[in-house]
Write an enzyme that holds these catalytic residues in place. Structure first.
Site, PDB file in Angstrom:
ATOM      1  N   SER A  11       0.718  -1.208   0.157  1.00 38.88           N
ATOM      2  CA  SER A  11      -0.081  -0.303  -0.038  1.00 38.88           C
ATOM      3  C   SER A  11       0.839   1.441   0.080  1.00 38.88           C
ATOM      4  O   SER A  11       0.052   2.335  -0.427  1.00 38.88           O
ATOM      5  CB  SER A  11      -1.207  -0.225   1.049  1.00 38.88           C
ATOM      6  OG  SER A  11       0.084  -0.347   2.124  1.00 38.88           O
ATOM      7  N   HIS A  38      -2.703  -2.889  -5.892  1.00 39.75           N
ATOM      8  CA  HIS A  38      -2.753  -2.584  -4.742  1.00 39.75           C
ATOM      9  C   HIS A  38      -4.961  -2.575  -4.666  1.00 39.75           C
ATOM     10  O   HIS A  38      -5.342  -2.160  -4.758  1.00 39.75           O
ATOM     11  CB  HIS A  38      -2.571  -0.951  -4.409  1.00 39.75           C
ATOM     12  CG  HIS A  38      -3.184  -0.675  -3.134  1.00 39.75           C
ATOM     13  ND1 HIS A  38      -3.488   0.710  -2.578  1.00 39.75           N
ATOM     14  CD2 HIS A  38      -3.238  -1.199  -2.146  1.00 39.75           C
ATOM     15  CE1 HIS A  38      -3.482   1.138  -1.687  1.00 39.75           C
ATOM     16  NE2 HIS A  38      -3.913  -0.618  -0.674  1.00 39.75           N
ATOM     17  N   GLU A  50      -5.433  -0.149  -7.477  1.00 36.52           N
ATOM     18  CA  GLU A  50      -4.209   0.679  -8.504  1.00 36.52           C
ATOM     19  C   GLU A  50      -3.337  -0.106  -8.413  1.00 36.52           C
ATOM     20  O   GLU A  50      -3.110  -0.924  -7.996  1.00 36.52           O
ATOM     21  CB  GLU A  50      -3.947   1.166  -7.485  1.00 36.52           C
ATOM     22  CG  GLU A  50      -4.319   2.874  -6.453  1.00 36.52           C
ATOM     23  CD  GLU A  50      -3.615   3.249  -5.503  1.00 36.52           C
ATOM     24  OE1 GLU A  50      -3.074   4.377  -5.917  1.00 36.52           O
ATOM     25  OE2 GLU A  50      -3.169   2.623  -4.089  1.00 36.52           O
ATOM     26  N   ASN A  82      -3.502   5.700  -0.849  1.00 40.42           N
ATOM     27  CA  ASN A  82      -2.885   6.005   0.418  1.00 40.42           C
ATOM     28  C   ASN A  82      -1.961   7.932   1.365  1.00 40.42           C
ATOM     29  O   ASN A  82      -1.665   7.937   2.005  1.00 40.42           O
ATOM     30  CB  ASN A  82      -1.671   5.530   1.393  1.00 40.42           C
ATOM     31  CG  ASN A  82      -2.792   3.879   0.982  1.00 40.42           C
ATOM     32  OD1 ASN A  82      -3.867   4.174   2.279  1.00 40.42           O
ATOM     33  ND2 ASN A  82      -2.601   2.246   1.656  1.00 40.42           N
TER      34      ASN A  82
END
Length: 283
Positions: free
Chosen positions: A119, A140, A152, A190
């Site tokens: 992440s 991700h 992602e 993130n």
């Protein structure tokens, strides 16, 4: 390259969710972990998830049996030599991921794509641990994997267009919506989400508000489906801290420094839902 057999490293909340989604798409899955009990717990979680889907009449009992029948478990990483594509979903620790990729590079045939569900850790840094950096990519998934639509897809500096295209199509085959992100710490999700969660922890740390009030403000004021502290508990506070440390290490900017209260909770073993206590008590 046609992917028929898919490997998943890790049977925790991310690993078993990925295994479920992949098996539901019709692919054979090999799910690996370091202990039999971890694999058993992962399969039990998948079974419970599918039971809920049967109850809601989204799938039939036969569908559930077929999905479970497509998932094999193992504690021997060498069993990954039979797969066409691997996603690593181990805990967010650089040293562990580096070791897994070094081992997979030796075990898997040279044409196999090695992806990571990291992440926040830069893909290029992981790829450099292999002899096939062109076949290393970020994949991700969001938590909970069976529910969340986004994946992602992150190219490292050396990732080939072919690797990217195969990974993108797999995401679509799994019923997910892929989004491309460049290889920076935290990527897109993130880099935006974790500083917000960290700021919510600072609000608690500085007694700006109680957990319930902080979360209520963001749910009703910003129309978020879940408050940031409840979301942190769902993600795992250890994972949140690890991502903040990766962001700070990558950017050397004080705005990415983890809140002392977040570190204090992690050191106390209060990691959120998975331990029964975090910013809320789940016991």
């Amino acid at each position: 390259m046609e992917v028929k057999r898919f490997g998943v490293i890790g049977s925790g909340q991310m690993g078993n969710g990925i295994a479920q989604v992949v098996a539901a798409s019709g692919l054979e899955v090999v799910m690996s972990d370091i202990k039999e009990e971890f694999c058993a717990n992962g399969m039990a979680t998948i079974s419970k998830n599918l039971d809920r889907m049967v109850k809601k009449e989204k799938i039939s009992e036969d569908d559930k049996a077929a999905i479970l029948g497509r998932i094999a478990t193992t504690t021997d990483l060498k069993d990954m030599e039979s797969v066409d594509f691997v996603v690593e979903a181990a805990v967010e620790r650089e040293d562990l991921k580096f070791k897994i990729f070094e081992d997979l590079d030796k075990i898997c045939p040279p044409e196999v794509i090695l992806s990571t569900n990291t992440s926040s850790i830069p893909i290029g840094r992981i790829a450099a641990r292999t002899s096939r950096p062109d076949k290393v990519i970020g994949m991700h998934f969001m938590n909970p994997v069976p529910v969340m639509k986004l994946v992602e897809v992150i190219k490292g500096l050396a990732t080939s267009s072919e690797t990217f295209d195969i990974t993108w199509k797999l995401c679509e085959d799994f019923g997910k919506t892929p989004a491309e992100a460049n290889d920076f710490p935290g990527f897109i999700a993130n880099r935006i989400l974790m500083p917000m969660i960290n700021e919510a922890v600072f609000c608690l740390y500085q007694s700006v508000g109680k957990p319930e009030d902080i979360d209520t403000v963001m749910r009703l004021g910003a129309n978020h489906p879940m408050g940031p502290l409840a979301l942190a508990d769902l993600i795992g506070l250890d994972t949140c801290l690890a991502i903040m440390e990766t962001l700070y290490d990558g950017f050397k900017d004080s705005k990415y420094r983890a809140c002392p209260l977040l570190r204090k909770y992690v050191e106390a073993g209060w990691l959120g839902r998975k331990t029964g206590k975090g910013f809320y008590d789940y016991k």
